[in-house]
Design an enzyme around this catalytic site. Structure first.
Site, PDB file in Angstrom:
ATOM      1  N   ILE A 370      37.661  30.323  44.704  1.00 19.38           N
ATOM      2  CA  ILE A 370      36.405  29.773  44.180  1.00 19.38           C
ATOM      3  C   ILE A 370      35.333  30.834  44.171  1.00 19.38           C
ATOM      4  CG2 ILE A 370      36.799  27.343  44.717  1.00 19.38           C
ATOM      5  CD1 ILE A 370      35.338  27.743  47.326  1.00 19.38           C
ATOM      6  N   GLY A 371      35.641  32.012  44.573  1.00 22.21           N
ATOM      7  CA  GLY A 371      34.650  33.060  44.504  1.00 22.21           C
ATOM      8  C   GLY A 371      35.196  34.333  45.081  1.00 22.21           C
ATOM      9  N   GLY A 374      31.626  41.118  47.542  1.00 23.92           N
ATOM     10  CA  GLY A 374      31.744  42.381  48.240  1.00 23.92           C
ATOM     11  C   GLY A 374      32.502  42.267  49.548  1.00 23.92           C
ATOM     12  N   PHE A 375      32.530  41.090  50.110  1.00 27.91           N
ATOM     13  CA  PHE A 375      33.139  40.970  51.432  1.00 27.91           C
ATOM     14  C   PHE A 375      34.513  40.320  51.409  1.00 27.91           C
ATOM     15  CE2 PHE A 375      28.542  40.954  52.274  1.00 27.91           C
ATOM     16  CZ  PHE A 375      28.473  42.122  53.000  1.00 27.91           C
ATOM     17  N   GLY A 376      34.927  39.914  50.249  1.00 27.82           N
ATOM     18  CA  GLY A 376      36.268  39.332  50.230  1.00 27.82           C
ATOM     19  C   GLY A 376      36.399  38.241  49.180  1.00 27.82           C
ATOM     20  N   VAL A 378      37.121  34.175  48.282  1.00 29.61           N
ATOM     21  CA  VAL A 378      36.932  32.854  48.880  1.00 29.61           C
ATOM     22  C   VAL A 378      37.890  31.859  48.233  1.00 29.61           C
ATOM     23  CG1 VAL A 378      35.273  31.073  49.464  1.00 29.61           C
ATOM     24  CG2 VAL A 378      34.507  33.417  49.161  1.00 29.61           C
ATOM     25  N   LYS A 392      37.152  32.376  53.555  1.00 27.11           N
ATOM     26  CA  LYS A 392      36.888  33.733  53.054  1.00 27.11           C
ATOM     27  C   LYS A 392      37.881  34.675  53.683  1.00 27.11           C
ATOM     28  CE  LYS A 392      33.248  35.466  51.495  1.00 27.11           C
ATOM     29  NZ  LYS A 392      31.933  36.006  51.121  1.00 27.11           N
ATOM     30  N   ASP A 491      22.692  41.107  51.488  1.00 27.30           N
ATOM     31  CA  ASP A 491      23.272  40.802  50.169  1.00 27.30           C
ATOM     32  C   ASP A 491      22.742  39.464  49.665  1.00 27.30           C
ATOM     33  OD1 ASP A 491      24.705  41.456  47.937  1.00 27.30           O
ATOM     34  OD2 ASP A 491      26.647  40.814  48.734  1.00 27.30           O
TER      35      ASP A 491
END
Ligand SMILES: *[C@@H]1O[C@H](CO)[C@@H](O)[C@H](O)[C@H]1NC(C)=O
Ligand SMILES: *[C@@H]1O[C@H](CO)[C@@H](O)[C@H](O)[C@H]1NC(C)=O
Ligand SMILES: *[C@@H]1O[C@H](CO)[C@@H](O)[C@H](O)[C@H]1NC(C)=O
Ligand SMILES: *[C@@H]1O[C@H](CO)[C@@H](O)[C@H](O)[C@H]1NC(C)=O
Ligand SMILES: *[C@@H]1O[C@H](CO)[C@@H](O)[C@H](O)[C@H]1NC(C)=O
Ligand SMILES: *[C@@H]1O[C@H](CO)[C@@H](O)[C@H](O)[C@H]1NC(C)=O
Ligand SMILES: *[C@@H]1O[C@H](CO)[C@@H](O)[C@H](O)[C@H]1NC(C)=O
Ligand SMILES: *[C@@H]1O[C@H](CO)[C@@H](O)[C@H](O)[C@H]1NC(C)=O
Length: 690
Positions: A370-371, A374-376, A378, A392, A491
């Site tokens: 679903i998304g 920058g951090f991974g 989801v 995530k 962010d």
């Protein structure tokens, strides 16, 4: 002379007669044991054999394995005349015995009735040697033993094909010269077979006639009540005289085997011998006067309880070992899955099992994404315990810094604010880090602002937009000032703001940047942020601060009001664009999203736009704090000279010009180079951003 000769002859004859009579008298023996209690002086027992004082039984062996036992009448018995060693004395004997096997069908080995030159059998071996002979003495004529064996072992293997449950005649040699299966003849002279090791009392008769060398052996269960007329074995044993010495001991030998064993008992025994006449039996064995037979514990008790104890202890040991193995395997698996719990690891927030998350997200299926940012990535997931969640998944480059990372998660897990996405828990699996958040149904703010067919048909009204702005501001204030530590988001952007069913804003991904800060998640990317939201100072020192968060918030605020992305490829920068409207004669409201038409609160819109511009100040120190932002937005503190109608007063505008316009213009002058620069330094993060 004649009379003298005659009288001498008569004297010699008389002497001869009397010597004969004396010899006859001396060679008659008779005894009967109705049980053996108190007869230790008459019976010599050795090895396993013993007279049981409790019940008076003579026990030849117990059920131990590999034992022998002998029991002989202490007095030697004359078996042949001195005058004629070829003619043996007649004898009769009868005894009642019981054999109780260690388990039914597994009895062994047996016992013998023996004529032996000694009242014991030194050097005799167990098992097939029956406590009578040994492998070297077996068959040796110097043994001078004769035995009637009662052997119970089936399938005896010693090079000889012996049958089990038989009676045999042994002449110095345990390979019986004569052997017969065990039967008795009933009243109609029919043969009835029966088992020696049945546990019931069995009576045996041996009758030997010295004149004819005939030996009869009769064996039958005592329950029969009478002695069968036909013997089981009836043979001439011509060479018994070669074996039997002048004087012999009579008694029993017995043995058990290595694998098979029985207890052998003698309940009573009669013996009578007579030379030159039939044996006189005055007090014959009366079965009803014998002691009670031993308890039939065949297959029960003793042996059984030992076996049970052995099995039980073996089972316990086995279970224990299995449990150890199980624990070890589980421990190893956890290690392998990278989930080993160590003391420094934490209980809070909740630690999920990788398997649960793996299943919840349908094996991290692509359709469940679903998304990503920058951090991974989801994923949507459904946990049986807590319902829908957002998972995530952050892939680390290395195992380094795991400890710090976990500590970080622990602190993030304690953050709690209504405008922050709730972190439910976490999981570490190999190099993957999984963070489990509440699932927020309406998705991210940017999808609501820009999605072409608006999701669920939702149009963001002005009221909703203004609430979202205040919500984000409130969440940031919590991170910056209200929690125990200062948390810098780094962010802030539309895609990191999630909107729940009640249209409340929830800021996500907070605090993760601190991990980058510490270099725990990636070793290379230091500068994080998203193009368009990054404060100018970030491109110079890369250090995030609350002020750089405020800058990004300002851009986000303008984005929400204007419905335009912060930047595009053509050197468009939202703050500059709004500033132009503001600077060019107070028409700042023309920057408001066209989609809203006229349905918005002009005062609030102006307020928001000006606060946004203030936040986008070039100088970090000139930007308001989040606390100030909220006070402005809530009207608790006046923006410099805001009046209800036309926005800024002149003086206020001048202030803004000096503070903002100059800076923004200078920013505009440098914007293109700034962004190309930042694109280079932070390509790792930006490439993943969306
Ligand atoms: C056995 O012992 C009992 C009691 O001591 C005795 O009365 C009996 O005569 C003994 N039997 C033989 C055959 O010696
Ligand atoms: C049986 O017992 C004898 C001594 O009585 C011993 O020498 C022999 O090793 C034993 N055999 C087994 C198999 O235990
Ligand atoms: C066998 O028995 C005889 C006596 O009968 C004894 O002298 C000899 O030592 C025994 N042999 C073994 C191997 O036990
Ligand atoms: C014992 O008797 C068996 C069978 O009768 C015979 O084969 C064997 O040779 C005898 N053993 C000796 C040592 O005589
Ligand atoms: C002794 O017990 C065994 C096994 O329980 C059984 O087969 C046998 O018939 C019993 N013998 C007598 C005489 O009760
Ligand atoms: C042996 O038994 C037979 C009958 O089968 C009998 O005629 C004979 O007298 C018996 N011999 C002895 C010594 O008891
Ligand atoms: C005794 O005689 C029988 C035959 O009657 C024979 O088989 C056996 O070998 C003889 N035994 C001895 C020790 O001479
Ligand atoms: C055996 O002893 C019982 C009891 O004393 C007696 O009644 C019976 O007559 C005796 N039987 C014989 C054959 O002597």
């Amino acid at each position: 002379m004649g009379t003298a000769r005659r009288s001498i002859r008569t004297l010699v004859f008389l002497l001869y007669l009397s010597s004969n009579v004396l010899a006859d008298a001396a060679s008659t023996t008779e005894f009967t044991f109705l049980g053996f209690r108190g007869n230790q002086t008459e019976i010599q027992t050795e090895k396993a054999a013993t007279i049981q004082q409790t019940d008076g039984l003579l026990r030849l062996t117990n059920r131990d394995h590999n034992v022998t036992g002998t029991a002989f009448y202490r007095e030697p018995i004359r078996f042949s005349d001195r005058s004629d060693s070829k003619v043996l004395c007649s004898f009769s004997t009868s005894f009642v015995f019981v054999i109780i096997p260690s388990s039914p069908g597994n009895g062994g080995f047996g016992f013998t009735f023996t004529l032996s030159p000694t009242p014991n059998r030194p050097g005799a071996e167990s098992a097939q040697y029956l406590g009578l002979l040994n492998r070297s003495s077996n068959g040796d004529p110097s043994n001078h033993v004769f035995a009637v064996e009662f052997d119970t072992v089936q399938g005896f293997k010693d090079g000889d094909d012996r049958r089990g449950n038989h009676v045999g005649l042994d002449f110095n040699n345990l390979s019986s010269a004569v052997q017969e299966p065990v039967v008795y003849h009933d009243t109609d002279d029919r043969k009835e077979d029966f088992q020696l090791e049945s546990g019931e009392p069995i009576q045996a008769h041996l009758d030997y006639d010295g004149g004819s060398d005939e030996l009869n052996v009769t064996v039958y269960p005592t329950r029969l009540g009478f002695k069968p007329a036909t013997p089981m074995i009836s043979r001439q044993v011509l060479n018994l005289s070669e074996i039997v010495k002048e004087e012999m001991y009579v008694g029993f030998t017995s043995a058990t085997g290595k694998g098979q064993s029985s207890a052998h008992y003698v309940m009573g025994w009669s013996f009578a011998s007579s030379c030159g006449a039939d044996p006189v039996i005055s007090n014959w064995l009366n079965v009803s006067l014998l002691p009670r037979p031993p308890r039939n514990v065949s297959g029960k008790k003793g042996y059984d309880s030992r076996v049970i104890a052995l099995i039980a202890s073996l089972s316990i040991v086995t279970l224990f070992l299995l449990a150890l193995l199980f624990v070890f395997v589980m421990y190893k698996r956890r290690i392998e899955e990278g989930e080993a719990l160590e003391d420094w690891e934490i209980d809070y927030p909740h630690r999920f099992s990788y398997k649960d998350l793996y299943l919840a997200t349908q094996r991290f299926k692509e359709s469940e994404i679903i998304g990503s940012g920058g951090f991974g990535t989801v994923y949507r997931g459904n946990l049986p315990s807590s319902g829908p969640v957002a998972v995530k998944r952050i892939t680390q480059n290395s195992q380094q810094g795991v400890r710090e990372f976990i500590a970080e998660i622990e602190s993030l897990g304690r953050l709690s604010h209504k405008n922050l996405v709730n972190l439910q828990g976490w999981c570490k699996h190999k190099n993957d880090l999984l963070l489990v958040y509440d699932y927020i149904p309406n998705g991210s703010l940017d999808s609501l602002l820009y999605a072409k067919p608006r999701r669920n048909g939702i149009v963001l009204t002005w009221e909703e937009r203004f609430e979202i702005i205040k919500g984000v501001a409130s969440g940031l204030l919590y991170l910056h000032e209200e929690w125990e530590q200062v948390v810098i988001h780094r962010d802030v952007k539309a895609s990191n703001v999630l909107v729940d069913a009640e249209m409340n804003a929830k800021l996500g991904d907070f605090g993760l940047a601190r991990l980058y800060d510490r270099g725990t998640l990636t070793q290379t990317t230091k500068v994080v942020g998203t193009l368009g939201y990054m404060a100018p100072e970030l491109t110079r020192n890369g250090k995030g601060s609350t002020a750089s968060d405020v800058f990004a918030f300002g851009v986000l605020l303008l984005e929400i009001v204007c419905g335009r992305r912060p930047t595009n490829t053509e050197n468009f920068f939202l703050a500059d664009w709004v500033m132009d409207f503001h600077a060019n004669g107070g028409g700042v409201l023309r920057a408001v999203d066209q989609k809203l038409g006229s349905s918005f609160n002009g005062r609030e819109a102006k307020l928001a736009l000006v606060v946004g511009l203030l936040c986008c100040h070039q100088k970090p120190t000139a930007r308001p704090t989040m606390r100030n932002v909220i006070r402005y937005l809530c009207g608790d503190e006046d923006l410099p000279e805001i009046d209800g109608n036309l926005g800024f007063s002149d003086s206020a505008r001048e202030d803004l010009r000096s503070n903002v316009v100059c800076n923004v213009s200078s920013d505009r002058a440098s914007s293109s180079t700034t962004f190309s620069f930042s694109t280079e330094v932070s390509s790792g993060s930006l490439g993943n951003g969306r």
